[in-house]
Design a protein around this motif. Structure first.
Motif, PDB file in Angstrom:
ATOM      1  N   UNK A 151       1.177  -1.921  -5.862  1.00 45.21           N
ATOM      2  CA  UNK A 151       1.525  -1.629  -3.877  1.00 45.21           C
ATOM      3  C   UNK A 151       2.057  -0.196  -4.094  1.00 45.21           C
ATOM      4  N   UNK A 152       2.513   0.144  -2.681  1.00 48.87           N
ATOM      5  CA  UNK A 152       2.998   2.015  -2.255  1.00 48.87           C
ATOM      6  C   UNK A 152       3.245   1.616  -0.995  1.00 48.87           C
ATOM      7  N   UNK A 153       4.389   2.167  -0.368  1.00 49.92           N
ATOM      8  CA  UNK A 153       4.171   2.159   0.663  1.00 49.92           C
ATOM      9  C   UNK A 153       3.596   3.044   1.961  1.00 49.92           C
ATOM     10  N   UNK A 154       2.698   2.824   2.837  1.00 48.46           N
ATOM     11  CA  UNK A 154       1.985   3.625   3.448  1.00 48.46           C
ATOM     12  C   UNK A 154       2.297   5.133   3.642  1.00 48.46           C
ATOM     13  N   UNK A 155       2.715   6.016   3.568  1.00 52.94           N
ATOM     14  CA  UNK A 155       3.465   6.934   3.745  1.00 52.94           C
ATOM     15  C   UNK A 155       3.302   7.238   2.662  1.00 52.94           C
ATOM     16  N   UNK A 156       3.722   6.886   1.575  1.00 57.27           N
ATOM     17  CA  UNK A 156       3.764   7.558   0.197  1.00 57.27           C
ATOM     18  C   UNK A 156       1.823   7.771  -0.565  1.00 57.27           C
ATOM     19  N   UNK A 162      -2.895   7.082   9.708  1.00 52.39           N
ATOM     20  CA  UNK A 162      -2.950   6.826   8.502  1.00 52.39           C
ATOM     21  C   UNK A 162      -2.847   5.005   9.381  1.00 52.39           C
ATOM     22  N   UNK A 163      -3.600   3.609   8.459  1.00 55.96           N
ATOM     23  CA  UNK A 163      -3.080   2.566   9.169  1.00 55.96           C
ATOM     24  C   UNK A 163      -2.838   1.516   7.964  1.00 55.96           C
ATOM     25  N   UNK A 164      -2.579   1.305   7.690  1.00 49.72           N
ATOM     26  CA  UNK A 164      -2.050  -0.180   6.557  1.00 49.72           C
ATOM     27  C   UNK A 164      -4.088  -0.602   6.423  1.00 49.72           C
ATOM     28  N   UNK A 165      -4.527  -0.738   5.004  1.00 48.83           N
ATOM     29  CA  UNK A 165      -5.802  -1.615   5.089  1.00 48.83           C
ATOM     30  C   UNK A 165      -5.563  -3.187   4.805  1.00 48.83           C
ATOM     31  N   UNK A 166      -6.852  -3.584   4.327  1.00 52.91           N
ATOM     32  CA  UNK A 166      -6.846  -5.121   4.153  1.00 52.91           C
ATOM     33  C   UNK A 166      -6.100  -5.553   3.226  1.00 52.91           C
ATOM     34  N   UNK A 167      -4.604  -5.146   2.393  1.00 53.07           N
ATOM     35  CA  UNK A 167      -4.567  -5.353   1.552  1.00 53.07           C
ATOM     36  C   UNK A 167      -5.231  -5.926   0.177  1.00 53.07           C
ATOM     37  N   UNK A 168      -6.549  -5.288  -0.118  1.00 56.92           N
ATOM     38  CA  UNK A 168      -6.863  -5.764  -1.246  1.00 56.92           C
ATOM     39  C   UNK A 168      -6.660  -6.756  -2.679  1.00 56.92           C
ATOM     40  N   UNK A 169      -5.648  -6.115  -2.922  1.00 55.97           N
ATOM     41  CA  UNK A 169      -5.186  -6.107  -4.174  1.00 55.97           C
ATOM     42  C   UNK A 169      -4.322  -7.622  -4.417  1.00 55.97           C
ATOM     43  N   UNK A 170      -4.049  -8.104  -2.970  1.00 59.60           N
ATOM     44  CA  UNK A 170      -3.523  -9.404  -3.218  1.00 59.60           C
ATOM     45  C   UNK A 170      -4.361 -10.365  -3.031  1.00 59.60           C
ATOM     46  N   UNK A 171      -5.793  -9.846  -3.550  1.00 60.92           N
ATOM     47  CA  UNK A 171      -7.149 -11.228  -3.780  1.00 60.92           C
ATOM     48  C   UNK A 171      -7.764 -10.772  -4.587  1.00 60.92           C
ATOM     49  N   UNK A 172      -8.477 -11.627  -5.333  1.00 62.13           N
ATOM     50  CA  UNK A 172      -9.735 -10.601  -6.204  1.00 62.13           C
ATOM     51  C   UNK A 172     -11.203 -11.470  -5.594  1.00 62.13           C
ATOM     52  N   UNK A 173     -11.410 -11.492  -4.380  1.00 65.90           N
ATOM     53  CA  UNK A 173     -12.599 -12.288  -3.197  1.00 65.90           C
ATOM     54  C   UNK A 173     -12.321 -10.851  -2.756  1.00 65.90           C
ATOM     55  N   UNK A 174     -13.489 -10.450  -1.871  1.00 70.82           N
ATOM     56  CA  UNK A 174     -14.035  -9.616  -1.640  1.00 70.82           C
ATOM     57  C   UNK A 174     -14.998  -8.681  -2.109  1.00 70.82           C
ATOM     58  N   UNK A 212      -1.259  -7.562   8.085  1.00 72.41           N
ATOM     59  CA  UNK A 212      -0.557  -7.323   9.098  1.00 72.41           C
ATOM     60  C   UNK A 212       0.967  -7.978   9.123  1.00 72.41           C
ATOM     61  N   UNK A 213       1.790  -8.356   9.808  1.00 72.82           N
ATOM     62  CA  UNK A 213       2.861  -8.951   9.320  1.00 72.82           C
ATOM     63  C   UNK A 213       3.913  -7.482   8.614  1.00 72.82           C
ATOM     64  N   UNK A 214       5.205  -7.932   8.326  1.00 76.35           N
ATOM     65  CA  UNK A 214       5.523  -6.153   7.814  1.00 76.35           C
ATOM     66  C   UNK A 214       4.683  -4.863   7.666  1.00 76.35           C
ATOM     67  N   UNK A 215       3.563  -5.819   7.213  1.00 72.58           N
ATOM     68  CA  UNK A 215       2.481  -4.574   6.234  1.00 72.58           C
ATOM     69  C   UNK A 215       2.196  -3.107   6.971  1.00 72.58           C
ATOM     70  N   UNK A 216       2.197  -4.035   8.390  1.00 74.03           N
ATOM     71  CA  UNK A 216       1.009  -2.916   9.328  1.00 74.03           C
ATOM     72  C   UNK A 216       2.665  -2.168   9.701  1.00 74.03           C
ATOM     73  N   UNK A 217       1.579  -0.458   9.463  1.00 71.30           N
ATOM     74  CA  UNK A 217       2.401   0.277   9.948  1.00 71.30           C
ATOM     75  C   UNK A 217       0.989   1.859  10.097  1.00 71.30           C
ATOM     76  N   UNK A 221      11.477   0.381   8.228  1.00 71.60           N
ATOM     77  CA  UNK A 221      11.230   0.800   7.330  1.00 71.60           C
ATOM     78  C   UNK A 221       9.708  -0.077   6.930  1.00 71.60           C
ATOM     79  N   UNK A 222       8.965   0.316   5.987  1.00 69.61           N
ATOM     80  CA  UNK A 222       7.377  -0.078   5.785  1.00 69.61           C
ATOM     81  C   UNK A 222       7.711  -0.754   4.433  1.00 69.61           C
TER      82      UNK A 222
END
Length: 308
Positions: free
Chosen positions: A115-120, A130-142, A275-280, A296-297
């Motif tokens: 992970x990294x801050x969206x701005x980075x 830019x907007x945050x994506x789907x946080x693919x790294x939280x799962x191993x499917x998709x 979404x949630x706190x990830x929304x940026x 804060x991101x």
């Protein structure tokens, strides 16, 4: 995805989860490995693929301000809407070529728990918007296709396909494959959901859909901060970020309310992202929205962006 407050959030787990899981004994080792430790599958992932300000009134619903950016390849207008109990940000994006809309991974590496801050991530990619994506790294499917390259082919849910011809479609990941999507001209896929709008209409039942109700993650329902993407026409997109969970600033929106924002603006297709706190939303290296009212991101695994 963190959409409702919980005892153990995934970001809290990333910050202090090692000690927490260690205290739980050997039985927590699987969770430490699955949800905390970096698992890099591809390094140098991106190398695999090729202000004017005006003020307006929001029809009695509050105030709105808009910022416009124009280049030879993109025109972006970002509107900020505030009603006193709700704040959200709409980026109307027109591009000359669909491949200008791209994805980037945290640390330019594909894998879980990176992970990294969206701005980075945006700064490293040279993104204008830019907007945050789907946080693919939280799962191993998709199914994960990014910038025309397949990184994962494990269909599990309703996905969104962005095509190189400037179109966008909702699809069933379990009924196809990454190879078939690439052959059909898919440039990027996103795997979160649910779909919000199809054929210009709000999809029925989205207030009952559960997404990723697995370890450390809860329902996406209720009034929440949200990020989504929609299509108005060929090479004409909407990025929407809604702030929430902040009393006196912005409470967030329900899933049907979120879908209605897209439908009211003429979107033919729209899709819910992490979404949630990830929304940026990031514009020209600056954070546009105010996540959770704290400014804060929060780290995520990927962004969707408009190239500079």
């Amino acid at each position: 995805m963190t959409e409702k407050p919980r005892t153990i959030s995934r970001r809290g787990l990333l910050a202090g989860g090692a000690g927490l899981l260690a205290a739980a004994g050997g039985g927590g080792a699987w969770a430490l490995d699955r949800y905390v430790l970096d698992h890099v599958e591809v390094s140098g992932a991106s190398r695999l693929a090729a202000r004017n300000v005006v003020a307006a009134e929001a029809d009695g619903a509050g105030t709105a301000t808009a910022t416009t950016y124009t280049s030879s390849t993109a025109t972006i207008t970002i509107e900020t809407v505030s009603t006193g109990t709700l704040a959200y940000f709409v980026a109307d994006v027109r591009v000359s070529d669909a491949t200008i809309v791209r994805s980037a991974f945290a640390e330019d590496r594909f894998g879980t728990n990176i992970i990294a801050d969206p701005s980075d991530i945006a700064a490293s990619a040279g993104a204008v918007l830019a907007i945050n994506g789907d946080y693919y790294g939280f799962r191993d499917t998709g199914i994960v296709i990014r910038n025309g390259v397949t990184f994962r082919d494990a269909g599990a849910r309703q996905g969104l396909a962005l095509y190189a011809d400037g179109s966008m479609k909702l699809y069933d990941e379990t009924a196809t494959s990454a190879d078939a999507l690439i052959e059909a001209g898919v440039w990027n896929t996103l795997s979160f959901g649910p779909g919000l709008v199809d054929d210009g209409k709000v999809i029925d039942g989205i207030d009952r859909v559960e997404v990723d109700t697995n370890f450390g993650n809860h329902s996406v329902q209720g009034r929440q901060p949200r990020t989504g993407i929609g299509l108005l026409g060929t090479n004409h997109l909407l990025f929407v970020v809604v702030d929430g969970r902040s009393k006196g600033y912005s409470l967030g929106v329900t899933m049907p309310e979120f879908a209605q924002i897209f439908a009211d603006r003429g979107a033919t297709v729209a899709y819910n992202l992490d979404g949630g706190g990830s929304s940026a939303m990031i514009f020209q290296d600056a954070l546009v929205n105010n996540p959770l009212g704290k400014g804060k991101e929060r780290g995520t695994s990927d962004i969707l962006y408009v190239a500079g």
